[in-house]
Design a protein around this motif. Structure first.
Motif, short mmCIF file in Angstrom:
data_model
loop_
_atom_site.label_atom_id
_atom_site.label_comp_id
_atom_site.label_asym_id
_atom_site.label_seq_id
_atom_site.Cartn_x
_atom_site.Cartn_y
_atom_site.Cartn_z
N LEU B 280 -5.37 -10.59 0.17
CA LEU B 280 -4.25 -10.00 0.91
C LEU B 280 -3.91 -8.61 0.39
O LEU B 280 -3.68 -7.68 1.16
CB LEU B 280 -3.02 -10.91 0.81
N ILE B 281 -3.91 -8.47 -0.93
CA ILE B 281 -3.58 -7.17 -1.52
C ILE B 281 -4.62 -6.13 -1.13
O ILE B 281 -4.28 -4.99 -0.76
CB ILE B 281 -3.43 -7.29 -3.05
N VAL B 283 -6.55 -6.12 1.52
CA VAL B 283 -6.40 -5.81 2.95
C VAL B 283 -5.22 -4.86 3.17
O VAL B 283 -5.31 -3.86 3.88
CB VAL B 283 -6.22 -7.12 3.76
N TYR B 284 -4.11 -5.17 2.47
CA TYR B 284 -2.92 -4.33 2.59
C TYR B 284 -3.21 -2.90 2.13
O TYR B 284 -2.83 -1.94 2.78
CB TYR B 284 -1.79 -4.96 1.77
N ARG B 285 -3.93 -2.79 1.02
CA ARG B 285 -4.28 -1.47 0.49
C ARG B 285 -5.08 -0.66 1.50
O ARG B 285 -4.86 0.52 1.71
CB ARG B 285 -5.13 -1.64 -0.77
N PHE B 287 -5.22 -1.07 4.67
CA PHE B 287 -4.35 -0.75 5.80
C PHE B 287 -3.52 0.50 5.50
O PHE B 287 -3.43 1.43 6.30
CB PHE B 287 -3.47 -1.98 6.06
N LYS B 288 -2.97 0.54 4.26
CA LYS B 288 -2.16 1.68 3.87
C LYS B 288 -2.99 2.97 3.83
O LYS B 288 -2.57 4.01 4.30
CB LYS B 288 -1.54 1.41 2.48
#
Lengths: 408, 297
Positions: B280-281, B283-285, B287-288
């Motif tokens: 999740l982390i 993927v979030y990174r 995305f950012k």
């Protein structure tokens, strides 16, 4: 023409040499094959297995060997190192059978490796007596040539639940359990779950510990909060050592603590007084009063083994020695080296050895020998395993409930 | 799904403290990995094996009657030279090559070390006894083994020591300079070979400290190194490369997260939950990052 004859004769010669003989008996020697872990993560227990086999071979040979057809034969074993790797073990079984022409096999160490070898011996119709594969799944596949002298994994801790119920005045108990996520420990778990259903007991905590986990603090905190009547832990040596370390550090009080692998992990030696009162399942203990003509009783076996190898025999060695006694008995009853006849004789085994009674079910499982439970007891700083169940062999009374940490 | 932790909220305190203590120890191992990764661009797969080897040093001190806690002093000294030796024999050949080669090389070291440890020390699981006792909090409701508190304390001291050493000492400055730009550092007279060897040595020494602490808090076995490698790798990834305070925070965060996952989801999911968080982390990174790129357009 000469050329053709010589080609044909070479062809037949190679064929004759490459074909394994009818049975692997050379001169007056019966050759058995075994892949044992001499390196890798099972090397310690592999060594125990090999020493157990070797001691029995030596003893049987010294005492007249195996009599078949009125002639006396000696045992010999071809060993290979399976490197604690199951694919390697299967390859080596193949090699023993196809290249070395071995017709009778002894088992490796551990359920996993036995599982890897069993399909090979089965396919080639090679009788295998194994002493170190306890997984229940070995006995549910319909194997015809596999015979195990030890009790199956699901039998390990059933006795403990029965004992807890008995101590609770026959009333159901609350069980907290933590089992590692591997084949063996999960089999032990199945036995406990069945015992819980049978006695109407409740399972309050049912933790499955991932293999890579080194820490049971969360499980033990839950145990502290729910106060069960019995805590059951099984996760090989690592699980046993971690459990005792953290139970003592977190001062978790439970009336009964039942585990496996106490002797394999040298629990009493490594944790000393902190391991006191832990109840452990074992296949064998030297104080049991079984006996046979080759090794005498358990105490005698313990002494002879210690003289020979400079350490006390763990049950892994004892059961390995028993496997040879089973083979000897079967050869003599079959009075033949035909592997089918030997297999049938094995299936009809009904004997007593120093290790326990041996009689096989249709699935090849030894149904004549109960598991023993011992409790770690200390005198001063010296701690040792004392048999407490089944009652007929108990050398000591079970201490129940376990005294609380504040009073120890 | 287990709601025990909500029925007995004191367990939350227990879980948090257990997680933090565990996390600090893991963070120390990750700290060495981050240092070496940042400076030499090498992902050390043998990190866990170095930890276990360090642990065996403490264990043998214990066998010879010396308190295993002194392992945190002796073990890093020995491990420094082992790390230095490993650099001089193997790592120096792969240091400028691509990442894949260095992963293969350290993977080889990892297998070799496992087998050698098994050969020399045997395959038994062993523990060293510290007899440090237990701390009770909240009227005996929360129990913390003093060995874990000791482990966390020692880890913090060593981490701070290394940070100061990096800032103040000559070698520390050379290491930081090499990490920023190895070529420029070389031109300015820094012996980068020496810097690399020292970095690998420091990492091994930190592993030695952590190993000694593991000998008195958990168990040792020649083949249990891998979980420590994987965990330190995850901590470094989550913290982001070159983010040393982040390593401490992500180490503790993962520790606490893992404990809570154990109570709420069940023990069998605790390791899986940590991996899920990692995904999740990441993927979030990503995305950012992609958002940032859009702004640039």
């Amino acid at each position: 023409m000469k050329k053709i004859i010589s080609i044909i004769s070479i062809f037949y010669l190679t064929l004759a040499l490459s074909m394994p003989s009818f049975a692997k008996v050379e001169g007056d020697t019966i050759i058995l094959g075994a892949a044992v872990s001499l390196t890798g993560k099972y090397s310690t227990n592999g060594e125990h297995t090999k020493n157990g086999y070797n001691m029995a071979v030596k003893r049987i040979n010294e005492m007249g060997g195996v009599t078949v057809g009125g002639k006396s034969y000696k045992f010999d074993i071809i060993y290979y190192d399976d490197e604690s790797d199951s694919s390697r073990a299967a390859q080596l079984a193949e090699r023993l059978i196809k290249q070395d022409g071995v017709q009778y096999m002894l088992g490796p160490y551990s359920s996993g490796l036995t599982k890897a070898i069993a399909p090979v011996t089965e396919e080639n119709k090679i009788p295998m007596v194994e002493a170190n594969g306890a997984s229940r799944s070995l006995f549910t596949k319909g194997y015809k040539y596999l015979f195990a002298v030890l009790s199956a994994a699901n039998q390990y801790l059933e006795v403990a639940i029965d004992l807890a119920v008995e101590k609770n005045g026959g009333n159901p108990v609350n069980i907290a359990m933590a089992f590692e996520q591997d084949a063996f420990s999960q089999d032990v778990r199945i036995g406990v779950v069945e015992a819980a259903e049978r006695t109407g007991s409740t399972i309050t905590i049912d933790d499955k510990l991932p293999k890579e986990l080194n820490d049971m603090a969360a499980t033990l905190a839950k145990v502290k909060a729910t106060k069960p009547d019995v805590l059951v832990v099984s996760g090989h040596s690592k699980g046993a050592l971690t459990a005792i370390r953290q139970i003592s550090e977190m001062q978790v009080d439970v009336p009964m603590l039942a585990m496996t692998h106490c002797d394999a992990s040298k629990l009493a030696k490594q944790h000393g007084r902190n391991s006191e009162y832990a109840l452990c399942a074992a296949q064998w203990h030297k104080t049991l009063t079984y006996s046979d003509e080759f090794f005498g009783d358990g105490i005698q076996y313990d002494k002879d083994f210690t003289d020979m190898y400079d350490y006390a025999p763990p049950y892994q060695a004892a059961e390995s020695s028993a496997a040879l006694l089973v083979f000897k008995d079967a050869f003599e009853r079959a009075n033949s080296f035909d592997k089918e006849k030997v297999r049938d004789a094995l299936a009809e085994t009904d004997m007593q050895t120093f290790y326990g009674n041996i009689k096989f079910s249709d699935a090849g499982q030894n149904i004549a020998k109960p598991m023993v439970l011992f409790q770690v007891r200390c005198e001063g700083d010296e701690c040792a395993n004392r048999v407490v169940a089944p009652t007929e062999w108990a050398s000591h009374e079970l201490v129940h409930p376990i005294p609380s940490w504040s009073s120890r | 799904m287990d709601l025990l932790i909500f029925e007995a909220p004191i367990l939350m305190v227990q879980a948090t403290l257990d997680g933090i203590l565990l996390g600090i120890l893991f963070a120390l191992i990750a700290y060495g990995m981050a240092l070496q990764w940042g400076v030499m661009n090498i992902i050390n797969i043998a990190q866990g094996e170095l930890v276990i080897l360090g642990g065996y040093i403490a264990y043998f001190m214990y066998l010879y009657g010396i308190h295993p806690a002194y392992g945190v002093i002796i073990s890093p000294i020995i491990m420094y030279f082992i790390g230095w030796g490993l650099y001089k024999t193997i790592i120096y050949r792969v240091v400028d090559r691509d990442l894949f080669i260095s992963i293969l090389a350290t993977f080889g070291i990892s297998i070799l070390t496992q087998q050698l440890m098994n050969f020399i020390f045997g395959s038994d699981v062993v523990v060293a006894q510290s007899n440090f006792g237990t701390t009770f909090l909240f009227n005996y409701m929360v129990t913390l083994p003093n060995s874990k508190i000791f482990a966390a304390g020692v880890s913090i001291i060593f981490a701070i020591f290394v940070i100061i050493y990096m800032k103040k000492s000559k070698l520390g400055r050379a290491i930081r300079a090499t990490a920023q730009n190895a070529r420029a550092a070389k031109i300015l007279g820094v012996d980068t070979e020496k810097v690399y060897a020292a970095t690998f040595g420091i990492n091994a020494a930190l592993c030695g400290v952590a190993g000694s602490l593991i000998a008195i808090t958990f168990t040792l076995h020649p083949y249990v190194g891998l979980p420590y490698t994987v965990r330190s790798f995850m901590i470094v990834i989550i913290a982001g490369l070159g983010n040393l305070p982040g390593v401490a925070i992500s180490g503790m965060g993962l520790g606490v997260f893992e404990e809570f996952a154990d109570y709420i989801l069940g023990t069998e999911f605790r390791v899986g939950a940590v991996f899920l968080l990692l995904v999740l982390i990441l993927v979030y990174r990503r995305f950012k990052l992609s958002r940032k790129r859009e702004y640039l357009k």
